[in-house]
Design an enzyme around this catalytic site. Structure first.
Site, short mmCIF file in Angstrom:
data_model
loop_
_atom_site.label_atom_id
_atom_site.label_comp_id
_atom_site.label_asym_id
_atom_site.label_seq_id
_atom_site.Cartn_x
_atom_site.Cartn_y
_atom_site.Cartn_z
CD GLU A 89 58.59 13.23 28.86
OE1 GLU A 89 59.66 12.99 28.28
OE2 GLU A 89 58.15 14.38 29.06
CG ASP A 90 53.62 12.93 27.65
OD1 ASP A 90 54.24 13.02 28.73
OD2 ASP A 90 53.69 13.77 26.75
#
Ligand code: MN
Length: 757
Positions: A89-90
């Site tokens: 996600e990051d």
């Protein structure tokens, strides 16, 4: 300064062995190597990222991994996934990278943990709801997704203080709405309680502190009572040679608060703030069940049990695996005390839930009730194409309800949510049986399909091959399975009604020469409390919304001034007014184009009449200054103000958290707000007169409407009045309570019906 300091590097390195220490199931060489690999990759991937609190970001995945291992009892694969859970996600890593480096299984779990971030089309879609549905889809592959998600949520809640307030409200509401119940459903009691308490702490900090303070203050007294209560039990059990421990635990802050709300009582009025728990070391030569009942027998030799408070979850464990024997007995000083009897094994399942099951049953053995539940979720996900919000509601409904046990004609046990009808039972057996059902026999007696079942009922379904599902059935089924099956049957009809409603609406507005704009839809959505255009069309098509009324809702440019003053002269001691009249006036929004957009970064301050300022007061909970409130942005510049504890606000915060704004009341006493109070007491001469005099004269409060009804010397009444804030209201309630003959005075939360004048 973004990169890690030397101290931080050293501290992080130490965490690797801390993780291994917290994971009793990570013992093999392969496990350790895999965790090392994930640890190094995540550490490197999150380099340079920091959390809001300022600490290196990697501390978060480390903490999540530790919670997963230590507090939930998960193994090496889960620890690896927890360490990697934010990487896709990051950071620049992709799911494909995860698959190549860690294999298919790990990649799938991480996929389930990765949020959907692409923006959806406007309309009914809630990103929060979509993400939750996505997570549940992966749950049916692997329950570890949810368990790691819960660990992630728990760590975020523990560190929530570093977030801005509007985000705290969103996250706390989601937690209370979905994650805590989910933890409960999975049997993770300790985590459920911590999530609830933390949510309450961020939603109502003052309330939380007060209850906690009172709990601490009353601790000594409580402990003395527990000691006094336990003493004869200890003596008796010691004589019989059982190995056991006995503890008295206070209830959690949240559960106390909840009870205070539900029963509307003060802290002091809740006497049963603790339960006594007896946990025994089982004698291997005897069944645990026999030992539970033997302890029950010994306890009730000392204290008298309450006849209807015996709960036997040893013979029939709860769906989440919980096993114990609960009873309530009459203790010293006439107090009811709850007693829970469990073996050590049962206790571990009660605290750790699903993970503890593995320990006792071993992976891949019998299908537990939990496995069956997960299977049901999978069916639900596959069988429905309801939008994410609808799905969420249904899922939540099935998640929360307590259960009943009923039997098939052949004596098979079925679990159903409380409130299930004969038709739910029919669909639970088989969807074909549901579709063909025409009636049922409950305990050999003929009943209709809408008959609500009770625990212990034996149910036989009567079918006819010619029968088809009826639309009315939707009014009395409660299980998601039945609902989605029936809805599926009527999907086409819904589509047609949407088309028809759209055509009708367009024709109506063409006739009125009103252009159809998005502002117009906003007004309709607010007016009818709907969240999508489709729903509006559907309700018009199905004639649930009257087109004449539609015109009224959009024509109302600004809401009625709510500060209207007039006094009522009451001369008789008991005035009998007509019954409550239902009005369906919806709040209108202020379409004044000069209003500025609301800045979510700062609290919205209510300090002017709603005509000058862009807000309206929610009718479902009717807040006044002094109440803890929260705002929901219906568009860029209009806010609806709810009480924080209002169930509708909770739902908005958990599904539309991006539209939440914090709200503060002005401290100036310039505005008055409508409040309803409910009063009852003995109908002696003069009570009502004293009451109205006090309200209108002594305190100079503006009364709008008053309604009283007396039956056999007891009266009940409602008064609508305008008041500045909760401070004045509390003072008024205190004074009213002093009038002779008055028994109770309470504020009414929801004013949906207006008292007629
Ligand atoms: Mn996370």
């Amino acid at each position: 300064m973004k990169f890690l300091t030397e101290e931080e590097k050293v501290a992080i390195e130490k965490e690797y062995s801390a993780i291994l220490k917290s994971c009793p199931r990570c013992r093999t060489k392969e496990d350790k190597e895999l965790i090392r690999k994930a640890f190094d990759l995540a550490n490197e991937a999150h380099q340079g990222m920091r959390r809001r609190s300022g600490e290196p970001y990697f501390y978060h995945p480390i903490s999540v991994a530790k919670i997963a291992a230590q507090e939930i009892g998960l193994g090496a694969t889960s620890v690896v996934c927890a360490l990697l859970h934010d990487v896709v996600e990051d950071t620049d890593y992709t799911l494909e990278d995860m698959q190549v480096l860690f294999g298919e299984k790990v990649a799938r779990i991480i996929d389930g943990l990765t949020k959907i971030s692409n923006v959806f089309e406007q309309g009914s879609t809630s990103l929060q709801a979509e993400n939750f549905r996505k997570m549940l889809l992966t749950l049916s592959d692997d329950v570890r997704v949810i368990l790691i998600k819960l660990a992630d949520r728990l760590h975020n809640m523990r560190t929530l203080y570093s977030m801005p307030e509007y985000k705290q409200l969103k996250i706390a509401a989601e937690t209370l709405y979905l994650y805590a119940p989910l933890a409960h459903r999975l049997g993770l009691y300790a985590i459920k309680i911590e999530l609830e308490d933390l949510s309450l702490k961020f939603q109502h900090p003052a309330v939380f502190d007060e209850i906690q303070k009172k709990l601490t203050a009353s601790e000594k007294e409580r402990q003395l009572y527990i000691d006094r209560f336990s003493e004869p039990i200890i003596t008796k059990l010691d004589e019989s040679g059982v190995r056991y421990s006995i503890t008295g635990r206070p209830k959690s802050v949240y559960s106390i608060w909840n009870k205070m709300q539900v029963k509307s009582v003060a802290f002091e009025e809740i006497f049963d703030l603790f339960a006594i728990r007896i946990i025994f070391d089982p004698d291997p030569s005897l069944p645990e069940k026999t030992q539970c009942w033997s302890l029950y027998s010994q306890v009730t030799d000392i204290y008298q049990p309450k006849p209807d408070r015996l709960r036997d979850w040893v013979s029939t464990p709860k769906a989440n695996g919980y096993e114990a024997l609960h009873t309530t007995v009459m203790g010293p000083d006439g107090k009811w005390v709850e007693i829970q009897i469990r073996s050590k094994r049962m206790d571990e399942i009660a605290e750790r839930g699903y993970a503890a099951h593995w320990k006792y049953k071993g992976e891949g053995t019998d299908e537990t009730e939990l496995d069956k539940w997960i299977k049901r979720i999978r069916e639900l996900l596959e069988s429905t194409d309801a939008n994410a919000l609808e799905f969420l509601d249904e899922f939540k409904m099935n998640l929360f309800s307590s259960e009943i046990f009923v039997f098939t004609p052949k004596g098979l046990l079925k679990r159903l949510p409380k409130g299930s009808t004969a038709l739910d039972f029919a669909y639970d057996i088989h969807s074909q049986i549901g579709d063909r059902a025409i009636g049922a026999k409950v305990n050999y007696k003929l009943v209709s399909l809408s008959h609500v079942l009770a625990s212990g009922d034996q149910v036989e379904i009567l079918t006819s091959d010619k029968n088809e599902p009826q639309k009315e059935w939707l009014n009395f089924v409660t299980t998601a399975k039945a609902k989605s099956r029936i809805k599926d049957k009527f999907k086409n009809e819904r589509k047609e009604l949407i088309e028809k409603g759209k055509a009708d609406l367009e024709a109506k507005f063409a006739e009125l020469e009103i252009p159809i704009t998005s502002m117009l839809f906003k007004k309709l959505m607010i007016g009818y409390e709907l969240y999508s255009k489709e729903d509006i069309y559907y309700k018009i098509g199905a004639k649930e919304i009257d087109l004449e009324n539609v015109q009224k809702v959009i024509n109302r440019k600004t809401r009625n001034k709510f500060i209207r003053y007039w006094r009522l002269q009451i001369t008789k001691t008991t005035s009998r007014l007509p019954l409550l009249k239902r009005t369906s006036e919806a709040p209108a929004i202020n379409s004044n184009p000069e209003l500025k957009p609301v800045n979510r970064k700062v609290p919205f301050i209510v300090d002017e009449d709603s005509e000058e300022q862009n807000y309206s007061i929610a009718k479902c909970c009717n807040p006044i200054p002094g109440d803890e409130v929260v705002g929901y942005l219906i568009d860029l510049s209009n806010v609806i103000i709810h009480k924080k504890k209002c169930p509708n606000a909770q739902k908005l915060m958990s599904s539309f958290g991006d539209k939440i704004v914090t709200v503060k009341w002005t401290t100036k006493k310039v505005l008055s707000f409508l409040v309803r109070i409910k009063i009852n007491g003995l109908d002696n001469i003069g009570v009502v007169n004293n009451l109205t005099t006090l309200i209108s004269k002594e305190l100079d409060v503006n009364m709008r409407t008053i309604y009283f009804d007396a039956v056999d010397g007891v009266f009940e009444g409602f008064i609508d009045l305008y008041i500045h804030d909760t401070y004045d209201l509390d003072a008024l309630i205190r004074d009213l309570k002093k009038i002779k003959g008055i028994n109770s005075v309470k504020r009414v939360e929801k004013i949906e019906e207006e008292l007629s004048e």
